[in-house]
Design a protein around this motif. Structure first.
Motif, short mmCIF file in Angstrom:
data_model
loop_
_atom_site.label_atom_id
_atom_site.label_comp_id
_atom_site.label_asym_id
_atom_site.label_seq_id
_atom_site.Cartn_x
_atom_site.Cartn_y
_atom_site.Cartn_z
N PHE A 15 0.85 -1.20 0.00
CA PHE A 15 0.00 0.00 0.00
C PHE A 15 0.88 1.25 0.00
O PHE A 15 0.59 2.24 -0.66
CB PHE A 15 -0.89 -0.03 1.25
CG PHE A 15 -1.66 1.23 1.52
CD1 PHE A 15 -2.41 1.83 0.51
CD2 PHE A 15 -1.65 1.82 2.77
CE1 PHE A 15 -3.14 3.00 0.76
CE2 PHE A 15 -2.36 2.98 3.02
CZ PHE A 15 -3.11 3.58 2.01
N ALA A 16 2.00 1.19 0.74
CA ALA A 16 2.89 2.36 0.82
C ALA A 16 3.44 2.72 -0.55
O ALA A 16 3.72 3.88 -0.83
CB ALA A 16 4.02 2.08 1.79
N ILE A 17 3.56 1.71 -1.42
CA ILE A 17 4.09 1.98 -2.77
C ILE A 17 2.96 2.46 -3.69
O ILE A 17 2.99 3.55 -4.23
CB ILE A 17 4.76 0.72 -3.33
CG1 ILE A 17 5.92 0.30 -2.41
CG2 ILE A 17 5.25 0.97 -4.75
CD1 ILE A 17 6.35 -1.13 -2.58
N GLY A 18 1.95 1.59 -3.83
CA GLY A 18 0.84 1.94 -4.72
C GLY A 18 0.10 3.18 -4.24
O GLY A 18 -0.31 4.02 -5.03
N GLY A 19 -0.05 3.28 -2.92
CA GLY A 19 -0.75 4.44 -2.36
C GLY A 19 -0.01 5.74 -2.64
O GLY A 19 -0.62 6.80 -2.79
N GLY A 20 1.33 5.64 -2.71
CA GLY A 20 2.13 6.83 -3.03
C GLY A 20 1.82 7.32 -4.44
O GLY A 20 1.69 8.52 -4.69
N LEU A 21 1.70 6.35 -5.35
CA LEU A 21 1.37 6.72 -6.73
C LEU A 21 -0.04 7.30 -6.78
O LEU A 21 -0.29 8.32 -7.44
CB LEU A 21 1.47 5.48 -7.64
CG LEU A 21 1.26 5.74 -9.12
CD1 LEU A 21 2.36 6.63 -9.67
CD2 LEU A 21 1.22 4.42 -9.90
N TRP A 22 -0.95 6.67 -6.07
CA TRP A 22 -2.34 7.17 -6.04
C TRP A 22 -2.38 8.62 -5.56
O TRP A 22 -3.05 9.47 -6.15
CB TRP A 22 -3.19 6.28 -5.13
CG TRP A 22 -4.64 6.71 -5.08
CD1 TRP A 22 -5.66 6.23 -5.83
CD2 TRP A 22 -5.20 7.72 -4.23
NE1 TRP A 22 -6.83 6.88 -5.51
CE2 TRP A 22 -6.58 7.80 -4.53
CE3 TRP A 22 -4.68 8.58 -3.27
CZ2 TRP A 22 -7.45 8.69 -3.89
CZ3 TRP A 22 -5.54 9.46 -2.63
CH2 TRP A 22 -6.91 9.52 -2.94
N LEU A 23 -1.63 8.89 -4.46
CA LEU A 23 -1.66 10.24 -3.89
C LEU A 23 -1.27 11.28 -4.92
O LEU A 23 -1.97 12.26 -5.15
CB LEU A 23 -0.69 10.33 -2.69
CG LEU A 23 -1.14 9.77 -1.35
CD1 LEU A 23 0.00 9.82 -0.34
CD2 LEU A 23 -2.35 10.54 -0.80
N VAL A 24 -0.12 11.05 -5.54
CA VAL A 24 0.40 12.12 -6.40
C VAL A 24 -0.41 12.22 -7.69
O VAL A 24 -0.69 13.33 -8.18
CB VAL A 24 1.92 11.95 -6.64
CG1 VAL A 24 2.23 10.73 -7.48
CG2 VAL A 24 2.50 13.20 -7.25
N VAL A 25 -0.83 11.08 -8.23
CA VAL A 25 -1.62 11.13 -9.47
C VAL A 25 -2.97 11.80 -9.20
O VAL A 25 -3.43 12.65 -9.96
CB VAL A 25 -1.81 9.71 -10.04
CG1 VAL A 25 -2.85 9.71 -11.15
CG2 VAL A 25 -0.48 9.18 -10.56
#
Lengths: 367, 524
Positions: B29-39
């Motif tokens: 989640f820390a990885i995918g969620g990071g992408l979700w946040l910025v996108v």
């Protein structure tokens, strides 16, 4: 029947770098971890003290506690992140000892992980909820502090048990359930107290820096921070000189001898550490008279040199205690030069990125 | 062998599993969620969508608290736990990959710092800088996956490393790329699941529908990526010879593989709902989605871990810490002489020697009553049976590391195991079907399956119960690895019924089909 002394064999795979290089990295990253840990743990102890002194929301002690509570979570993050690297290099060089002591105190060592999660959330609770916690705010802070003190105690147990080789076999054959600690070791108490008190002193110095910056930015609350910080720094350094001597006395005879002429470097380190401690105390008392106009650079440089001295003394104790059980000269080494270079490049790039981010942040916050 | 062994009531494997499954879910989640946040933040900024921007900000606090605290600390927790349970394996991974871990540490550091600056920088940093920090966060988190993925996959499929022990050969091993694909998509899928959670807490309305659909898109399309990656992984694996492991050579594996497949399907199907009908989506469904997602991920990790048996590093080091290259020496020297932590008392006490051998060679995977528990077996066996089975452990289908006990060591281990046998004779199930299953589990099932690995299904085709019973008398004469049948009369009768029903006459109730592969699911 007296069980034999058992020490695991070093790993069969060669080390990917010469031992001295790994040692340097161990000490360097440990220094960074130590500074962060001092700011975090020492800061937390100061926060708790300030909360106890307390008073109404506008009282200086309360404001100080509020201020400190805001930054603790990020300091925990820094401590943990900076702690990973020295733990890695420690396991690389001293795995034979470290894994063994960790297993003997299995539950205690494992508890660090669980306790840290709760303690870490405890700091966020203070930071995010703050006043909304009402009357439970100080007790909760006390619990959080106790959890962190427990973690430190487990670290002191492990780092001293890993040296207490002669006790291992008897401990393990008595019980393999991972419930041992190193409580029978005379150096455990001073070792732990030296670390904890030192953390408050160093955090005090940092608080003085922060206070002075506030004063310079025309925020009068800084004056109080300087006073509290310098008091913590000076008095606890004074007490810590005595604890340090206790720590020395608690060493096994052959290690004490190293510091008393048996080994030139060890003796010099001991001398420097002792003198520096006294100089720090004297300079602390004298500087405190100037309030927020205090010159902090000389004190800070003295403290940094002292931290390095302490790390090297600690290393001397470690290698001196292990003696013939630890023979790094026999380790097989197959340097992975390319990987080392890649790591170094990444590290430099990472630091640049880190400073850029912190700079952006700093500028934005001061706008 | 080299290190003392931590005696854990529930077994070290369970402790590792608990810590790592929770960690892995949050760390992805820390990885995918990071992408979700910025996108999502960029999307909100470009469209001047203030609601969406507020939603991202709100979610980022949850993200910070979950990933920075639980995610990061439980990651250190896995390292701590494997060091306690498998110190030899941890030490080998550290020795071979110090620079890999050191590189990973740099990105871990950047990741944590960026997360803090990102969170505290909301409404303070200007938009471009804030987005840039978001990208730095995601980049660092992703690169740390890129690095760790090399080391984790190395343990299962070290490939050419076994010959040259080269860092990069082991790193870019046969499962490296498919695993990276699975983990990357798993990260974005979990990001979708957790943001669906945040969305489920919004007041109902247009905005909630819009953001629910957006998040569901992340979850659903990422799950398709995970499934694609899983097919690729399966074709690339090449370490489970002829898929013996999946056929029951590793008893737990076929069942876990089943859970994994079903979990993938359910997770994907659940994610379709909010994508197509956001209105139907609610907190209850999001809880189900998260739990199923967690269990599926757990099954996937379990497959990878169990598939490595009996090794910590496949083909290099057994789970007991014995090196493959060292087996000849251990065979010569004996098990006790090759283990360091044998107490002085063992010289005079057979039971103590057996206990210390058990700790050194068995405890790492077995418990008495919990995971891979031995007592249920011991309850049904007598001393002679245990003595006959101890030397055969290396041949059993659980893929145990080799056991080279001397006669004295075999006797000592047997003596110790007998002290763990319950004082009362083992209860024999009253239910005939349960009795038949147990009779199989404690005898033939140790090495065979019904229709998978070393199948017996055809062996007794057309035989009468009397013929099967007669065969049991001769079973010890067939191959060296097979002992003579050792059960009690009661066990024997139940086993004969089991073997007879395994291959029923045509037209009869298909018992075998009702339990394909027999007891493959039982842990051992």
């Amino acid at each position: 029947m007296m069980p034999a002394v058992i020490v695991p064999a070093p790993d069969a795979l060669p080390l990917p770098a010469p031992v001295f290089l790994l040692q340097i990295l161990l000490h360097l990253t440990f220094l960074l971890h130590l500074v962060a840990m001092n700011a975090m743990l020492g800061g937390l102890i100061l926060t708790f003290y300030a909360r106890l002194k307390g008073g109404d929301p506008s009282a200086p002690w309360t404001k100080l506690a509020d201020t400190l509570s805001k930054v603790t979570p990020s300091l925990v993050a820094a401590t943990v992140t900076l702690g990973v690297a020295p733990l890695l290099f420690l396991q690389t060089i001293y795995g034979q000892f470290f894994f063994t002591s960790s297993i003997l105190m299995g539950w205690g060592w494992f508890s660090v992980v669980v306790v840290l999660i709760f303690a870490y959330y405890g700091t966020y609770l203070q930071s995010f909820k703050g006043r909304a916690l009402g009357g439970s705010r100080t007790p909760l802070l006390g619990v959080t502090l106790l959890l962190f003190l427990w973690i430190g105690f487990m670290f002191s147990n492990n780092t001293s048990l890993m040296l207490n080789v002669k006790e291992w076999a008897a401990m393990y054959f008595a019980s393999p359930k991972g419930l041992h600690l190193n409580l029978g070791d005379a150096q455990l108490a001073p070792r732990y107290m030296h670390m904890v008190l030192g953390s408050v002193a160093v955090a005090g110095l940092m608080l003085a820096w922060w206070g002075r910056a506030r004063v310079r930015a025309a925020d009068p609350s800084g004056e109080f921070m300087v006073t509290v910080g310098m008091n913590a720094f000076t008095w606890l350094t004074l007490v810590n000189i005595l604890i340090g001597l206790w720590y020395y006395v608690a060493q096994p005879a052959h290690v004490r001898k190293l510091f008393m002429g048996g080994d030139i470097t060890a003796t010099a380190l001991f001398g420097v550490g002792f003198v520096l401690g006294i100089v720090m105390v004297v300079a602390g008392f004298r500087g405190s008279k100037h309030g927020s106009r205090i010159e902090l650079w000389p004190l800070t440089m003295l403290t940094l040199i002292q931290l390095v001295t302490m790390i090297m003394m600690r290393d001397t104790v470690r290698n001196g205690t292990l003696g013939a059980d630890f023979r790094p000269a026999t380790f097989e080494v197959q340097p992975q030069v390319l990987n080392l270079v890649i790591f170094a490049v990444m590290l430099v790039g990472g630091l640049v990125l880190l400073f850029w981010m912190l700079r952006q942040f700093y500028v934005a916050w001061n706008r | 062998m080299n290190y003392p062994v931590w005696e854990l009531p529930m077994g070290g494997g369970v402790l590792i599993a608990v810590v790592s499954i929770l960690h892995v879910f949050v760390s992805h989640f820390a990885i995918g969620g990071g992408l979700w946040l910025v996108v999502t933040e960029m999307r909100a900024n470009r469209n001047r969508d203030l609601d969406l921007r507020a939603f991202v900000k709100r979610h980022s606090r949850f993200f910070l608290l979950l990933t920075l605290v639980f995610g990061a600390i439980s990651g250190v927790g896995i390292w701590t736990t494997i060091g306690l349970v498998s110190p030899h394996g941890t030490s080998a991974l550290i020795h071979g990959y110090v620079w890999g871990w050191a590189m990973e540490w740099v990105f871990f550091f950047i990741e944590i710092a960026a997360a803090i600056v990102y969170y505290y920088g909301w409404d303070k940093l200007n938009t471009n800088v804030h987005e840039a920090i978001g990208w730095i966060y995601f980049g660092a988190a992703f690169i740390s996956l890129v690095i760790i993925n090399g080391i984790i996959t190395f343990m299962l499929t070290p490939g050419g490393w076994l010959e040259n022990q080269n860092f990069w050969t082991g790193f870019f091993n046969p499962t490296y790329r498919p695993s990276l694909v699975i983990r990357t998509f798993a990260g974005t899928a979990i990001a979708g699941m957790f943001t669906l959670l945040t969305a489920a807490n919004l007041a109902r309305g247009n905005f909630r529908g819009r953001v629910t659909r957006w998040n569901a898109g992340w979850a659903f399309f990422s799950m398709l990526g995970v499934i694609g990656g899983a097919f690729w992984y399966k074709s690339a694996i090449g370490v489970w010879d002829a898929n013996e492991a999946l056929l029951g050579a590793i008893p737990v594996l076929p069942v876990v593989a089943g859970y994994f497949k079903i979990g993938l399907i359910i997770t994907t199907a659940l994610a379709v709902i909010p994508l197509l009908v956001p209105k139907l989506w609610n907190k209850g469904l999001v809880a189900v989605l998260l739990i199923v997602g967690l269990m599926t991920m757990g099954a996937g990790e379990w497959l990878r871990e169990a598939g490595r048996k009996p090794f910590v590093i496949n083909g290099y080091m057994y789970s007991t810490g014995m090196l493959v290259s060292d087996t000849a020496r251990v065979e010569d020297a004996g098990m006790a002489a090759s283990a360091r932590w044998i107490s002085p008392e063992a010289a005079t006490s057979e039971v103590r020697l057996g206990h210390d051998l058990y700790l050194a060679y068995c405890q790492v995977c077995h418990t008495m009553d919990g995971y891979n528990g031995l007592r249920p077996f011991l309850a049904q066996w007598d001393e002679e049976t245990v003595a006959s089975l101890v030397p055969l452990t290396g041949h059993m289908r659980a893929l145990m590391p080799p056991w080279y006990g001397t006669e004295e060591e075999n006797a000592a281990l047997t003596a110790y195991l007998m002290t763990e046998k319950p004082p009362e004779p083992g209860l024999w199930p009253a239910d005939p079907v349960a009795a038949e299953q147990l009779a199989w589990d404690i005898s033939c099932g140790l090495c065979h399956t019904v229709s998978g690995f070393r199948p017996l299904i055809d062996s007794f085709a057309g035989q009468s119960p009397e013929e099967i019973d007669g065969f049991l008398d001769e079973s010890g004469d067939i191959v060296d690895e097979m002992p003579a049948y050792f059960g009690t009369a009661e066990q024997r009768a139940a086993l004969v019924r089991f073997l007879h029903k395994m291959n029923p006459p045509e037209g009869a109730g298909d018992q075998a089909a009702a339990r394909p592969g027999g007891n493959e699911g039982r842990d051992s």
